[in-house]
Design a protein around this motif. Structure first.
Motif, PDB file in Angstrom:
ATOM      1  N   PRO A  40       0.844  -1.192   0.000  1.00 49.66           N
ATOM      2  CA  PRO A  40       0.000   0.000   0.000  1.00 49.66           C
ATOM      3  C   PRO A  40       0.887   1.253   0.000  1.00 49.66           C
ATOM      4  O   PRO A  40       2.039   1.200   0.455  1.00 49.66           O
ATOM      5  CB  PRO A  40      -0.778  -0.085   1.320  1.00 49.66           C
ATOM      6  CG  PRO A  40      -0.548  -1.448   1.863  1.00 49.66           C
ATOM      7  CD  PRO A  40       0.711  -1.952   1.259  1.00 49.66           C
ATOM      8  N   TYR A 207      -8.289  -7.636  -2.242  1.00 46.10           N
ATOM      9  CA  TYR A 207      -8.539  -6.358  -2.923  1.00 46.10           C
ATOM     10  C   TYR A 207     -10.018  -6.012  -2.990  1.00 46.10           C
ATOM     11  O   TYR A 207     -10.418  -5.103  -3.714  1.00 46.10           O
ATOM     12  CB  TYR A 207      -7.934  -6.399  -4.340  1.00 46.10           C
ATOM     13  CG  TYR A 207      -6.469  -6.754  -4.324  1.00 46.10           C
ATOM     14  CD1 TYR A 207      -5.513  -5.819  -3.927  1.00 46.10           C
ATOM     15  CD2 TYR A 207      -6.029  -8.040  -4.647  1.00 46.10           C
ATOM     16  CE1 TYR A 207      -4.169  -6.144  -3.873  1.00 46.10           C
ATOM     17  CE2 TYR A 207      -4.693  -8.376  -4.595  1.00 46.10           C
ATOM     18  CZ  TYR A 207      -3.768  -7.431  -4.204  1.00 46.10           C
ATOM     19  OH  TYR A 207      -2.440  -7.758  -4.137  1.00 46.10           O
ATOM     20  N   LEU A 210     -11.085  -2.492  -2.903  1.00 48.07           N
ATOM     21  CA  LEU A 210     -10.457  -1.577  -3.863  1.00 48.07           C
ATOM     22  C   LEU A 210     -11.100  -1.702  -5.238  1.00 48.07           C
ATOM     23  O   LEU A 210     -10.419  -1.858  -6.259  1.00 48.07           O
ATOM     24  CB  LEU A 210      -8.943  -1.828  -3.908  1.00 48.07           C
ATOM     25  CG  LEU A 210      -8.247  -1.673  -2.549  1.00 48.07           C
ATOM     26  CD1 LEU A 210      -6.754  -1.925  -2.672  1.00 48.07           C
ATOM     27  CD2 LEU A 210      -8.509  -0.290  -1.947  1.00 48.07           C
ATOM     28  N   LYS A 234      -4.435  -4.512   2.708  1.00 48.43           N
ATOM     29  CA  LYS A 234      -4.487  -3.543   1.609  1.00 48.43           C
ATOM     30  C   LYS A 234      -5.297  -2.315   1.993  1.00 48.43           C
ATOM     31  O   LYS A 234      -5.290  -1.318   1.286  1.00 48.43           O
ATOM     32  CB  LYS A 234      -5.096  -4.180   0.351  1.00 48.43           C
ATOM     33  CG  LYS A 234      -4.571  -5.555   0.013  1.00 48.43           C
ATOM     34  CD  LYS A 234      -3.065  -5.597  -0.200  1.00 48.43           C
ATOM     35  CE  LYS A 234      -2.630  -7.032  -0.431  1.00 48.43           C
ATOM     36  NZ  LYS A 234      -1.170  -7.192  -0.492  1.00 48.43           N
ATOM     37  N   TYR A 295      -6.281   5.380  -5.049  1.00 50.88           N
ATOM     38  CA  TYR A 295      -5.756   4.351  -5.957  1.00 50.88           C
ATOM     39  C   TYR A 295      -6.315   4.531  -7.369  1.00 50.88           C
ATOM     40  O   TYR A 295      -5.647   4.216  -8.352  1.00 50.88           O
ATOM     41  CB  TYR A 295      -6.031   2.945  -5.412  1.00 50.88           C
ATOM     42  CG  TYR A 295      -5.139   2.604  -4.224  1.00 50.88           C
ATOM     43  CD1 TYR A 295      -3.746   2.606  -4.362  1.00 50.88           C
ATOM     44  CD2 TYR A 295      -5.671   2.304  -2.977  1.00 50.88           C
ATOM     45  CE1 TYR A 295      -2.921   2.322  -3.279  1.00 50.88           C
ATOM     46  CE2 TYR A 295      -4.855   2.012  -1.889  1.00 50.88           C
ATOM     47  CZ  TYR A 295      -3.478   2.027  -2.042  1.00 50.88           C
ATOM     48  OH  TYR A 295      -2.653   1.748  -0.978  1.00 50.88           O
ATOM     49  N   ARG A 299      -3.938   4.793 -10.527  1.00 48.96           N
ATOM     50  CA  ARG A 299      -4.129   3.947 -11.709  1.00 48.96           C
ATOM     51  C   ARG A 299      -4.210   4.803 -12.977  1.00 48.96           C
ATOM     52  O   ARG A 299      -3.557   4.526 -13.984  1.00 48.96           O
ATOM     53  CB  ARG A 299      -5.408   3.126 -11.580  1.00 48.96           C
ATOM     54  CG  ARG A 299      -5.713   2.302 -12.805  1.00 48.96           C
ATOM     55  CD  ARG A 299      -7.161   1.832 -12.811  1.00 48.96           C
ATOM     56  NE  ARG A 299      -8.102   2.963 -12.803  1.00 48.96           N
ATOM     57  CZ  ARG A 299      -9.413   2.850 -12.841  1.00 48.96           C
ATOM     58  NH1 ARG A 299      -9.971   1.655 -12.872  1.00 48.96           N
ATOM     59  NH2 ARG A 299     -10.187   3.927 -12.835  1.00 48.96           N
ATOM     60  N   PHE A 328      -4.277  -3.331  -7.250  1.00 57.23           N
ATOM     61  CA  PHE A 328      -3.008  -2.585  -7.220  1.00 57.23           C
ATOM     62  C   PHE A 328      -2.220  -2.631  -8.528  1.00 57.23           C
ATOM     63  O   PHE A 328      -1.196  -1.947  -8.631  1.00 57.23           O
ATOM     64  CB  PHE A 328      -2.099  -3.197  -6.149  1.00 57.23           C
ATOM     65  CG  PHE A 328      -2.335  -2.738  -4.740  1.00 57.23           C
ATOM     66  CD1 PHE A 328      -3.287  -1.768  -4.441  1.00 57.23           C
ATOM     67  CD2 PHE A 328      -1.566  -3.269  -3.695  1.00 57.23           C
ATOM     68  CE1 PHE A 328      -3.479  -1.348  -3.131  1.00 57.23           C
ATOM     69  CE2 PHE A 328      -1.754  -2.839  -2.382  1.00 57.23           C
ATOM     70  CZ  PHE A 328      -2.705  -1.883  -2.102  1.00 57.23           C
ATOM     71  N   SER A 383       2.926  -2.231 -10.644  1.00 55.94           N
ATOM     72  CA  SER A 383       2.101  -1.792  -9.526  1.00 55.94           C
ATOM     73  C   SER A 383       1.989  -0.275  -9.548  1.00 55.94           C
ATOM     74  O   SER A 383       2.992   0.424  -9.707  1.00 55.94           O
ATOM     75  CB  SER A 383       2.745  -2.241  -8.215  1.00 55.94           C
ATOM     76  OG  SER A 383       2.139  -1.557  -7.138  1.00 55.94           O
ATOM     77  N   SER A 385       0.514   1.065  -6.861  1.00 55.66           N
ATOM     78  CA  SER A 385       0.039   1.263  -5.488  1.00 55.66           C
ATOM     79  C   SER A 385       0.960   2.098  -4.609  1.00 55.66           C
ATOM     80  O   SER A 385       0.486   2.741  -3.679  1.00 55.66           O
ATOM     81  CB  SER A 385      -0.195  -0.091  -4.810  1.00 55.66           C
ATOM     82  OG  SER A 385       1.019  -0.790  -4.647  1.00 55.66           O
ATOM     83  N   SER A 386       2.278   2.090  -4.851  1.00 55.90           N
ATOM     84  CA  SER A 386       3.135   2.695  -3.823  1.00 55.90           C
ATOM     85  C   SER A 386       4.246   3.614  -4.317  1.00 55.90           C
ATOM     86  O   SER A 386       4.763   4.400  -3.530  1.00 55.90           O
ATOM     87  CB  SER A 386       3.746   1.600  -2.940  1.00 55.90           C
ATOM     88  OG  SER A 386       4.550   0.740  -3.714  1.00 55.90           O
TER      89      SER A 386
END
Lengths: 405, 405
Positions: A40, A207, A210, A234, A295, A299, A328, A383, A385-386
């Motif tokens: 995350p 997920y 999400l 997550k 997120y 994305r 993610f 990813s 996500s981070s």
């Protein structure tokens, strides 16, 4: 054409090192932008809210927070999870993340003769699941994943042909690594097969919250052959190690004994802090809404960076981007120019990931997710996500030339 | 007389319910005084110090506390444990209590054919170890415990007779349940046997700091066949679920992969809070000193209550109290009036414990600790660790008549 269930060699190493972890190690070099890990975003981990919840639990429960507790979990957390997730309290057990819930479930389903252990899995599939399945000496029955999730018709064909898995493991929402989600039609058919052939479906759904483009999904109907796994990793924090299994009571009783033998129980204080946060329903609802907003924006930023680097029609360059509706990851399938690859000299996914790393961007090669190592996918997982969003353009620029080489 | 290694039936249930846990459930009835559980005293769990440590870790490390971490553990805790316990950092791995350290060690030592799995254990021995050994499908080679710990000469004789355990599990200090401690002579001989016959010794030492009458013990010399397990559960808090294994590097590497497959890693925040407390060396030293003072006084109070109820010569009544030099427990062996018990109608330890419970005091029957269920010890285990000291006299009064019936 008769179906050939793809079975891995039973002599495969039980404790193969994780390709993701090895790459993450290298991805920590200075100057490398990592699109590899499934972590995350640090800025979405609610440090202050947790601090309040921990102090609150210590105030309210005192020494109880630091004491031994029941193997199934703290009543306060079981009740909060039952309410939030819509499970029966009697079926719930708290675990150290859903990874442990999977390990425990596999442990109680083991045959006396480990050579008989067989699990149907998505191919490609979640690395951590493949790893624990191998550690528990399960052979793998690899079932392809397409845009609608696991190809349940291929599982059905393998069962008709005589394959007898005792378990089928799926990520129903935004599958790791492909992003695909199981359709309700397939979810129902999977349960029908489980009840007919007598195997257990493990639905691992980290997920679930999400869902970036639509409502929360729930494609698999309840059944006494279904174990649902969930995780706070997550949404709230992976470092607290809080997950759960929701199982029919006979399975839950066996999970309780396996949990007791394995590590007695999950950390009491962590459970009480999570219970207090889930009990703060307004905060929790807002937090999950905020996660989706963040997120979604991550994305969109990564897709935009890919479009700037690859043009608006990546398929013209042989690159297909998988389902982007949640989770993610983006899954980039890379067309092979050499058909079945026989005699090919084009780089495989590991070579692509290595070259990209040398160029300063870390990604996970598709082969890390291969349930059937003999046919690794020519693909990479990115990813969103981070990594810092500000680095996405540079990362994709560094990556792009390796995707079309 | 040829030695007969006592082997349990391989068809024994893998997930036997814990007699201790079942009794603890009943022991929670109102009005029952429990001398059953092995819990630390609630008043010795440092709630405020933990609150400070947790907030301090969140201040210092921020979101890192809530993030995924390395499977071997947080560097800060590994370094603190290395310093406090005198281990090499390279051999340490953090686990969810020493129970998980045991489970992981057993997992990596498993034979491909589970029927070949064999573990030498103390008889009587720690229930949680017997439970996880059975869950991991090990048969048990039961070795008696006397006043000097495991009877290593009987293990040697079994080895000479052809028994080939891959592992030997011992509590070297203040063994649960007998209180006996392994002598250094036996510790050295045990390692000599391990090196000669190629098995691994697992030394599980949760009571190491609770040496009430002398200095800290360390009877087992270092060896590349030795895995030492430790725990914060008896000193700082069981509810945090922090333990460790200290192993030779090749074993530690395999433990790392098993940990990764099993639950990825131990809770990050919990590790950082414990690291900060161990780093506060003055506080930690004083805390452990205070624990010894408190448990020494609890032990003395329970011994005094027994003397008031049974007289100064309990042996005259057929009751032998085991070693009292440390840990949490007194082990009362009850002489059988009927020799080998053939045709006896006198109550066994479960019947004694049940009768005592009906009379308002909970104890653990010796049979719960039987590695060899065919010869359960006629004994009971009393804990002085957590019941109110003011209740000791009443508890022992309620118990006494059942011991000599």
């Amino acid at each position: 054409m008769p179906i050939q269930p793809r079975l891995t060699d039973a002599s495969a190493p039980r404790f193969a090192s994780s390709a993701i972890r090895d790459l993450l190690d290298q991805a920590r070099q200075p100057g490398v932008i990592s699109l590899a890990g499934g972590l995350p975003a640090a800025e979405l981990l609610p440090v202050e809210r947790l601090d309040v919840a921990l102090s609150g639990a210590l105030d309210e429960y005192g020494a109880h927070c630091l004491q031994y507790g029941p193997s199934v979990g703290e009543p306060a957390l079981l009740e909060a999870l039952a309410l939030t997730e819509g499970h029966d309290v009697e079926g719930l057990i708290v675990t150290a993340g859903s990874q442990q819930a999977l390990d425990l479930t596999l442990s109680i389903l083991e045959h006396d003769d480990p050579l008989q252990n067989l699990a149907a899995v998505e191919n490609p599939g979640y690395v951590g699941a493949l790893q624990v399945l191998r550690a528990r000496r399960y052979r793998l029955l690899s079932i392809p994943v397409d845009a609608d999730g696991m190809a349940v018709d291929e599982l059905a064909a393998a069962l008709v042909s005589g394959a007898r898995p005792q378990v089928c493991y799926v990520n129903p929402s935004f599958q790791n690594p492909t992003g695909a989600s199981l359709t309700p039609e397939r979810g129902s058919e999977l349960i029908r097969l489980a009840e007919h052939y007598g195997f257990v479906v493990i639905s691992d759904d980290p997920y679930a919250e999400l869902h970036l483009d639509g409502p929360k999904r729930n494609p698999i109907p309840d059944s006494d052959r279904l174990v649902r796994l969930g995780s706070m990793s997550k949404t709230l924090s992976p470092g607290l190690r809080i997950g759960w299994a929701a199982a029919p009571p006979p399975i839950r009783s066996r999970l309780e004994l396996a949990k007791q033998a394995g590590d007695l129980h999950t950390a009491t204080l962590n459970q009480l802090a999570v219970a207090s946060i889930l009990g703060d329903q307004r905060w929790w609802t807002d937090h999950c809404h905020g996660l989706r907003t963040s997120y979604r924006s991550r994305r969109t930023a990564l897709l935009a960076a890919l479009e700037r680097a690859l043009g608006s029609d990546p398929q013209a360059k042989g690159i297909t981007i998988g389902d982007q509706a949640g989770g993610f990851f983006l899954w980039l399938s890379l067309e092979s120019k050499h058909g079945d690859g026989t005699g090919s000299t084009e780089p495989d996914s590991i070579e692509i990931a290595r070259a990209a790393l040398d160029n300063g961007v870390a990604v996970v090669p598709g082969s890390a997710f291969a349930a059937d190592p003999s046919t690794p996918p020519r693909a990479i997982r990115l990813s969103y996500s981070s990594a810092p969003v500000a680095d996405f353009d540079l990362a994709v620029t560094r990556l792009a030339s390796h995707l079309t080489a």
